[in-house]
Design a protein around this motif. Structure first.
Motif, short mmCIF file in Angstrom:
data_model
loop_
_atom_site.label_atom_id
_atom_site.label_comp_id
_atom_site.label_asym_id
_atom_site.label_seq_id
_atom_site.Cartn_x
_atom_site.Cartn_y
_atom_site.Cartn_z
N VAL A 35 0.85 -1.19 0.00
CA VAL A 35 0.00 0.00 0.00
C VAL A 35 0.88 1.23 0.00
O VAL A 35 1.87 1.30 0.74
N VAL A 37 0.40 5.50 0.33
CA VAL A 37 -0.53 6.58 0.63
C VAL A 37 0.17 7.89 0.28
O VAL A 37 1.11 8.30 0.95
N HIS A 73 -3.02 2.00 -4.14
CA HIS A 73 -2.49 3.36 -4.08
C HIS A 73 -3.62 4.29 -3.62
O HIS A 73 -4.68 4.33 -4.23
N ILE A 74 -3.37 5.02 -2.53
CA ILE A 74 -4.36 5.92 -1.95
C ILE A 74 -3.80 7.34 -1.99
O ILE A 74 -2.63 7.56 -1.65
N THR A 75 -4.63 8.29 -2.39
CA THR A 75 -4.26 9.70 -2.37
C THR A 75 -5.21 10.41 -1.42
O THR A 75 -6.43 10.31 -1.57
N VAL A 76 -4.65 11.13 -0.45
CA VAL A 76 -5.46 11.79 0.57
C VAL A 76 -4.67 12.97 1.13
O VAL A 76 -3.45 12.88 1.28
N LEU A 95 -14.73 8.96 0.05
CA LEU A 95 -14.55 8.38 -1.30
C LEU A 95 -15.50 9.02 -2.31
O LEU A 95 -15.11 9.35 -3.42
N VAL A 100 -10.71 11.30 -0.79
CA VAL A 100 -9.81 10.15 -0.77
C VAL A 100 -9.98 9.45 -2.10
O VAL A 100 -11.10 9.16 -2.52
N ARG A 101 -8.87 9.18 -2.74
CA ARG A 101 -8.90 8.43 -4.01
C ARG A 101 -8.14 7.13 -3.82
O ARG A 101 -7.06 7.12 -3.24
N VAL A 102 -8.74 6.06 -4.32
CA VAL A 102 -8.12 4.75 -4.19
C VAL A 102 -7.98 4.15 -5.58
O VAL A 102 -8.94 4.06 -6.33
#
Length: 116
Positions: A35, A37, A73-76, A95, A100-102
């Motif tokens: 993962v 972030v 992959h998470i963008t926050v 979401l 939050v983008r996943v």
């Protein structure tokens, strides 16, 4: 904007939430994944492993530093990461509103939904 340390504390709280689930449930839901972030406002990426035993091998690096592509992959933003960890931000709402983008496979998305 929160600090890298505040984000690390938030990740630790999320890990505690994962570990609070019964072990049998964690083993049923969690498949080991790498993962990452991305926290754009800090220019930082937190890399870790998600396993049935929780989050491990947590490191951080500058956003522009090369690294292998994670399976999830998470963008926050830093504030949203801390708010999620503290329970002040609903994961589903985050979401839906793109706070939050996943980027993950559909199976991984469904499994992660059960964790949050």
């Amino acid at each position: 904007m929160n600090s890298i340390d505040a984000c690390l504390e938030g990740i630790a709280k999320l890990n505690e939430r994962i570990l609070a689930e019964p072990e049998a449930e964690r083993r049923r839901v969690i498949v080991e994944r790498s993962v990452s972030v991305l926290v754009p406002d800090l220019g930082t990426v937190f890399d870790m492993r998600l396993t049935a035993d929780g989050l491990s091998d947590i490191t951080h690096r500058p956003q522009e530093a090369p690294a292998p592509r994670a399976q999830v992959h998470i963008t926050v933003g830093s504030d949203d990461l801390v708010d999620l960890a503290d329970g002040r931000l609903d994961p589903a709402r985050a979401l839906l509103t793109r706070r939050v983008r996943v980027d993950a496979s559909m199976g991984d998305l469904l499994r992660m939904r059960k964790l949050l």
